[in-house]
Design a protein around this motif. Structure first.
Motif, PDB file in Angstrom:
ATOM      1  N   PHE A 120       0.800  -1.219   0.000  1.00 54.68           N
ATOM      2  CA  PHE A 120       0.000   0.000   0.000  1.00 54.68           C
ATOM      3  C   PHE A 120       0.842   1.283   0.000  1.00 54.68           C
ATOM      4  N   GLN A 121       2.105   1.207   0.441  1.00 55.03           N
ATOM      5  CA  GLN A 121       2.913   2.418   0.533  1.00 55.03           C
ATOM      6  C   GLN A 121       4.030   2.439  -0.509  1.00 55.03           C
ATOM      7  N   PHE A 122       5.034   1.624  -0.328  1.00 56.04           N
ATOM      8  CA  PHE A 122       6.188   1.614  -1.219  1.00 56.04           C
ATOM      9  C   PHE A 122       6.871   0.255  -1.099  1.00 56.04           C
TER      10      PHE A 122
ATOM     11  N   THR B 188      15.125  -5.954  10.192  1.00 61.72           N
ATOM     12  CA  THR B 188      15.631  -4.743   9.544  1.00 61.72           C
ATOM     13  C   THR B 188      16.210  -5.065   8.181  1.00 61.72           C
ATOM     14  N   VAL B 189      16.984  -6.140   8.093  1.00 66.27           N
ATOM     15  CA  VAL B 189      17.538  -6.571   6.808  1.00 66.27           C
ATOM     16  C   VAL B 189      16.413  -6.898   5.836  1.00 66.27           C
ATOM     17  N   ALA B 190      15.401  -7.629   6.315  1.00 59.71           N
ATOM     18  CA  ALA B 190      14.265  -7.979   5.454  1.00 59.71           C
ATOM     19  C   ALA B 190      13.538  -6.736   4.968  1.00 59.71           C
ATOM     20  N   ALA B 191      13.390  -5.743   5.843  1.00 63.22           N
ATOM     21  CA  ALA B 191      12.705  -4.504   5.462  1.00 63.22           C
ATOM     22  C   ALA B 191      13.482  -3.753   4.391  1.00 63.22           C
ATOM     23  N   ILE B 192      14.801  -3.660   4.543  1.00 60.99           N
ATOM     24  CA  ILE B 192      15.614  -2.939   3.557  1.00 60.99           C
ATOM     25  C   ILE B 192      15.527  -3.622   2.192  1.00 60.99           C
ATOM     26  N   CYS B 193      15.595  -4.944   2.178  1.00 62.33           N
ATOM     27  CA  CYS B 193      15.473  -5.678   0.914  1.00 62.33           C
ATOM     28  C   CYS B 193      14.082  -5.503   0.295  1.00 62.33           C
ATOM     29  N   SER B 194      13.076  -5.277   1.142  1.00 60.22           N
ATOM     30  CA  SER B 194      11.694  -5.143   0.663  1.00 60.22           C
ATOM     31  C   SER B 194      11.401  -3.788   0.048  1.00 60.22           C
ATOM     32  N   LEU B 195      12.368  -2.875   0.067  1.00 60.76           N
ATOM     33  CA  LEU B 195      12.189  -1.596  -0.623  1.00 60.76           C
ATOM     34  C   LEU B 195      12.165  -1.774  -2.136  1.00 60.76           C
TER      35      LEU B 195
ATOM     36  N   PRO C 222      17.548   1.078  -4.295  1.00 57.34           N
ATOM     37  CA  PRO C 222      16.135   1.470  -4.446  1.00 57.34           C
ATOM     38  C   PRO C 222      15.967   2.912  -4.922  1.00 57.34           C
ATOM     39  N   LEU C 223      16.969   3.752  -4.662  1.00 54.70           N
ATOM     40  CA  LEU C 223      16.908   5.152  -5.081  1.00 54.70           C
ATOM     41  C   LEU C 223      17.446   5.379  -6.484  1.00 54.70           C
ATOM     42  N   GLN C 224      18.480   4.621  -6.850  1.00 59.43           N
ATOM     43  CA  GLN C 224      19.177   4.826  -8.120  1.00 59.43           C
ATOM     44  C   GLN C 224      19.515   3.457  -8.709  1.00 59.43           C
TER      45      GLN C 224
ATOM     46  N   ARG D   6      17.571   0.540  14.702  1.00 62.49           N
ATOM     47  CA  ARG D   6      17.203  -0.341  13.595  1.00 62.49           C
ATOM     48  C   ARG D   6      15.764  -0.147  13.117  1.00 62.49           C
ATOM     49  N   PRO D   7      14.765  -0.022  13.997  1.00 64.89           N
ATOM     50  CA  PRO D   7      13.383   0.141  13.509  1.00 64.89           C
ATOM     51  C   PRO D   7      13.169   1.382  12.653  1.00 64.89           C
ATOM     52  N   LEU D   8      14.080   2.356  12.728  1.00 71.12           N
ATOM     53  CA  LEU D   8      13.938   3.555  11.912  1.00 71.12           C
ATOM     54  C   LEU D   8      14.153   3.268  10.420  1.00 71.12           C
ATOM     55  N   ALA D   9      14.556   2.048  10.103  1.00 63.60           N
ATOM     56  CA  ALA D   9      14.642   1.649   8.693  1.00 63.60           C
ATOM     57  C   ALA D   9      13.284   1.761   8.006  1.00 63.60           C
ATOM     58  N   LEU D  10      12.197   1.666   8.782  1.00 64.30           N
ATOM     59  CA  LEU D  10      10.856   1.777   8.206  1.00 64.30           C
ATOM     60  C   LEU D  10      10.621   3.157   7.607  1.00 64.30           C
ATOM     61  N   ALA D  11      11.377   4.160   8.070  1.00 61.27           N
ATOM     62  CA  ALA D  11      11.215   5.508   7.509  1.00 61.27           C
ATOM     63  C   ALA D  11      11.517   5.535   6.020  1.00 61.27           C
ATOM     64  N   ALA D  12      12.351   4.614   5.540  1.00 61.08           N
ATOM     65  CA  ALA D  12      12.715   4.605   4.120  1.00 61.08           C
ATOM     66  C   ALA D  12      11.506   4.395   3.220  1.00 61.08           C
ATOM     67  N   PHE D  13      10.492   3.678   3.705  1.00 63.23           N
ATOM     68  CA  PHE D  13       9.298   3.430   2.893  1.00 63.23           C
ATOM     69  C   PHE D  13       8.529   4.722   2.610  1.00 63.23           C
ATOM     70  N   PHE D  14       8.771   5.759   3.394  1.00 63.80           N
ATOM     71  CA  PHE D  14       8.116   7.047   3.199  1.00 63.80           C
ATOM     72  C   PHE D  14       9.080   8.090   2.631  1.00 63.80           C
ATOM     73  N   VAL D  15      10.336   8.032   3.071  1.00 72.88           N
ATOM     74  CA  VAL D  15      11.323   9.028   2.640  1.00 72.88           C
ATOM     75  C   VAL D  15      11.663   8.861   1.156  1.00 72.88           C
ATOM     76  N   ILE D  16      11.832   7.626   0.700  1.00 76.68           N
ATOM     77  CA  ILE D  16      12.269   7.410  -0.687  1.00 76.68           C
ATOM     78  C   ILE D  16      11.250   7.953  -1.691  1.00 76.68           C
TER      79      ILE D  16
END
Length: 510
Positions: A19-21, A110-117, A342-344, A369-379
């Protein structure tokens, strides 16, 4: 965190990615092909005059059978349900892979979240997280689940997950099955039994379904010319040199991260993290040899270059894994590499702002580590990453609704001024009316040999020539849809601010 908590976290991440990114789409790419086929399978009278359903390529997949069997309201619900479930299983697989490297729950998630971007795979034009609910979108996360299970020595379960991925999209799974015997050893070869069962199921269900793949034939010069025009991504000679350099750089980063974390990896995980990217790199000379030189017609159907996906995905995974094992400044460096893709998508291109944002996200994740979730909104917000356009419009919905309610079921529409845009494919699936030809359906020329010449003829007759209603009638076309700038001097059957519909063939009287 117990198993229920981990399952809930994986499900929540799957919903966040949906639903987000990086998000999801409907009828914007390959689902424009699969949905009409599903509709025709449910009712043979629907779209029977459309070449997309006359040449289906779903014989060697259970994608259509599973979707038809799911008793949910409409194909969209059934397909998106599978999309979310398989994404959750793929995220769980990434979590299992990270825990097999010795990480505890929070760093592993956290690793799983980063890969999920997600990341775009330049060259073969695929994604690590597909936006559309297509066979490959279901097969890849199931494959990650299989790798995670194998990394924890749950070999039979890994074989079952890999077989499920094979049933959805066999080509995606080939690198996994090539590496699995080496990863698990000779004593565990019984985990290959699910693959044998899956292959038998596909062979049994494929009989009489659609056009058979061309296994042992060569491409004609005409077929090669058509594929180079419409499916150039299959031909590595059409790639920019910077694309190959991109993968060599990623391979070096992957190797460096692998060396950094190698002592913590299980034996099985080592094989997958090195073996599958190696096969991806090997696909470059292999594809050149078998397609560019030998002209083997099977190669554009299997598309081995898509295995380059594992170079990108496992580079992100290993960089994130290395960051979890490193101290602050080294951790920021590894995480910056993981966030950059994910950005470039192309590391050889200009990416100053992307690099700055990647470093910022890396520093934020290093703090907590949980702040990795911010990437789903920041990117998407600060990074300006737009993964897909907004193709669905009220005007197109009005056109589709009118056609579905007011035209015969066997009517054929042409969109002579649509060019390479994608809205005719959306119309086909929403109106359930045949489209004479469109650019997106031409992507099937590398899968179905008989379809290619038919598509070329139709494209030349209606899309590259002046608008000619009498000619369209001779081609079996019933209605012509044009944009306002091409308005004709006659009454339109339907009109709104973006589309006008004219009858080409006279109305049939009973």
């Amino acid at each position: 965190m117990n198993r229920v908590g981990v399952a809930a976290a994986c499900a929540a991440l799957a919903l966040l990615t949906f639903f987000q990114f990086p998000g999801h789409t409907w009828l914007q790419q390959d689902s424009q092909i699969f949905v009409p086929i599903l509709e025709n399978q449910r009712d043979a009278a629907v779209l029977r005059n459309d070449p997309v359903v006359q040449h289906p390529h779903t014989a060697f997949t259970l994608y259509d059978e599973v979707t038809q069997a799911i008793r949910l309201p409409g194909f969209r619900v059934a397909l998106e349900f599978q999309q979310i479930v398989t994404r959750a299983l793929g995220i769980w697989g990434l979590y299992l892979m990270a825990t097999a490297a010795g990480l505890t729950v929070v760093p592993a998630l956290t690793v799983a979240a980063i890969c999920s971007l997600g990341a775009s795979i330049v060259g073969p034009f695929v994604l690590t997280i597909e936006y559309e609910p297509t066979p490959r979108a279901f097969a890849l996360p199931l494959l990650l689940c299989a790798i995670g299970l194998a990394a924890h020595r749950r070999y039979l379960a890994a074989g079952v997950a890999g077989a499920a991925a094979f049933l959805y999209h066999p080509p995606t799974t080939l690198p996994f099955w090539a590496v699995l015997p080496f990863a698990i050893g000779e004593r565990r070869l019984r985990s290959l039994a699910p693959l044998a069962v899956a292959a038998a199921i596909l062979l049994a269900t494929a009989r009489g379904q659609g056009d058979a793949p061309a296994f042992f034939t060569g491409l004609t010069p005409s077929e090669e010319q058509l594929q180079r025009m419409r499916a150039s991504y299959v031909w590595i000679s059409t790639w920019a040199p910077s694309t190959v350099v991109h993968y060599l750089i990623l391979a070096a980063v992957l190797a460096a991260a692998f060396v950094r974390v190698r002592p913590q990896l299980s034996r099985e995980l080592r094989w997958f993290l090195i073996g599958m990217p190696a096969l991806g790199l090997l696909s470059i000379p292999l594809s050149w040899l078998l397609l560019e030189r030998a002209k083997w017609a099977l190669i554009p159907q299997v598309q081995p270059l898509r295995a380059l996906l594992f170079v990108t995905l496992f580079a992100i995974f290993l960089c994130a894994l290395a960051a979890m094992r490193a101290r602050r400044w080294e951790s920021i460096a590894w995480l910056s590499c993981a966030y950059l893709l994910p950005l470039q998508p192309l590391v050889t291109g200009p990416y100053r702002m992307a690099a700055i944002l990647a470093v910022g996200l890396a520093a934020l994740t290093t703090v907590a580590r949980p702040l990795a979730l911010a990437a789903f909104f920041v990117i998407p917000w600060l990074g300006g990453v737009v993964n897909y356009p907004r193709l669905h419009t009220p005007e197109l919905a009005q056109l589709s609704e009118w056609a579905r309610a007011s035209t015969p079921l066997d009517a054929v529409f042409v969109f002579p001024d649509a060019g390479r845009t994608l809205y005719p494919g959306i119309f086909r699936s929403e109106a359930l009316r045949a489209v004479y030809v469109d650019w997106k359906s031409g992507g099937q020329v590398n899968y179905i040999r008989g379809f290619g010449e038919q598509w070329r003829f139709r494209w030349q007759q209606s899309m590259t020539a002046p608008v000619n209603p009498p000619k369209y009638e001779a081609l079996g076309i019933t209605y012509m849809v044009v944009q306002p700038e091409h308005k004709l001097g006659q009454a339109a059957e339907f009109e709104n601010s973006r589309y006008l519909v004219y009858r080409v063939a006279p109305e049939r009287r009973p």
